[in-house]
Motif scaffolding. Structure first.
Motif, mmCIF file in Angstrom:
data_model
loop_
_atom_site.group_PDB
_atom_site.id
_atom_site.type_symbol
_atom_site.label_atom_id
_atom_site.label_comp_id
_atom_site.label_asym_id
_atom_site.label_seq_id
_atom_site.Cartn_x
_atom_site.Cartn_y
_atom_site.Cartn_z
ATOM 1 N N THR A 174 0.847 -1.226 -0.007
ATOM 2 C CA THR A 174 -0.132 0.051 -0.061
ATOM 3 C C THR A 174 0.760 1.332 0.090
ATOM 4 O O THR A 174 1.881 1.368 0.492
ATOM 5 C CB THR A 174 -0.856 0.047 1.108
ATOM 6 N N PHE A 183 -5.188 4.383 2.665
ATOM 7 C CA PHE A 183 -4.358 3.173 2.148
ATOM 8 C C PHE A 183 -4.688 3.404 0.785
ATOM 9 O O PHE A 183 -5.873 3.304 0.266
ATOM 10 C CB PHE A 183 -4.614 1.825 2.518
ATOM 11 N N VAL A 204 -4.115 0.520 -2.017
ATOM 12 C CA VAL A 204 -3.704 -0.720 -2.380
ATOM 13 C C VAL A 204 -3.251 -1.171 -3.641
ATOM 14 O O VAL A 204 -3.892 -0.759 -4.413
ATOM 15 C CB VAL A 204 -4.783 -1.938 -1.970
#
Length: 168
Positions: A90, A101, A103
């Motif tokens: 992340t 975050f 990803v």
């Protein structure tokens, strides 16, 4: 197996395989449920079930946190990311009242792409999988936002943001 590095590498591969198996189960459940009850109901049932599982996990994992602990909840989440964070790498944005975050890789999405799932179904499966995160984080009382992958989203995966409930 006595070599710790070889054992760790073997466990990493097995963990990745287990997550890919989870992805295959989601894909197959979606197919079977769609055939039985239609696409809309199938997605709703899966989302409801997976979100419920997220809430169950949150009850144990985040019991000591409250609605104004978004950064701490996010750090706790990152600290237990599978395979030391290598499974779900992340980009993280940290602030005093939030954490977010992006990803960059998801083994579930990777497995669906490798299975030849088209973009529309891929987006549906990502929404379904994202229900776990919603259940997990909303159970803590923080403000939660999640943008799951859709066509045109780029090469990464979901974007998750946690903000203290009482943040300005």
């Amino acid at each position: 197996m006595t070599d710790p590095a070889a054992r760790a590498e073997k466990l990493s591969r097995e963990l990745d395989s287990a997550f890919r198996n989870r992805a295959d189960l989601y894909r197959l459940f979606l197919d079977e449920l769609t055939a039985e009850i239609g696409a809309e109901k199938a997605e709703a049932v899966m989302i409801r079930t997976i979100e419920k599982r997220g809430r169950e996990v949150a009850a144990a994992a985040f019991a000591d946190f409250g609605p104004d602990d978004a950064p701490a909840i996010g750090e706790a989440f990152l600290s237990v990311s599978p395979d030391g964070g290598r499974m779900y790498p992340t980009d993280v944005d940290r602030g005093s009242d939030h954490i977010a975050f992006k990803v960059k890789r998801c083994p579930l999405k990777d497995a669906w792409v490798e299975a030849g799932v088209g973009e529309k179904k891929l987006a549906t499966l990502c929404r379904i999988a994202g229900a776990f995160d919603r259940g997990l984080f909303e159970a803590t009382g923080v403000r939660f936002a999640n943008v799951t992958w859709t066509p045109g989203h780029g090469p990464g995966c979901c974007h998750i943001a946690l903000t203290n409930r009482n943040a300005g």
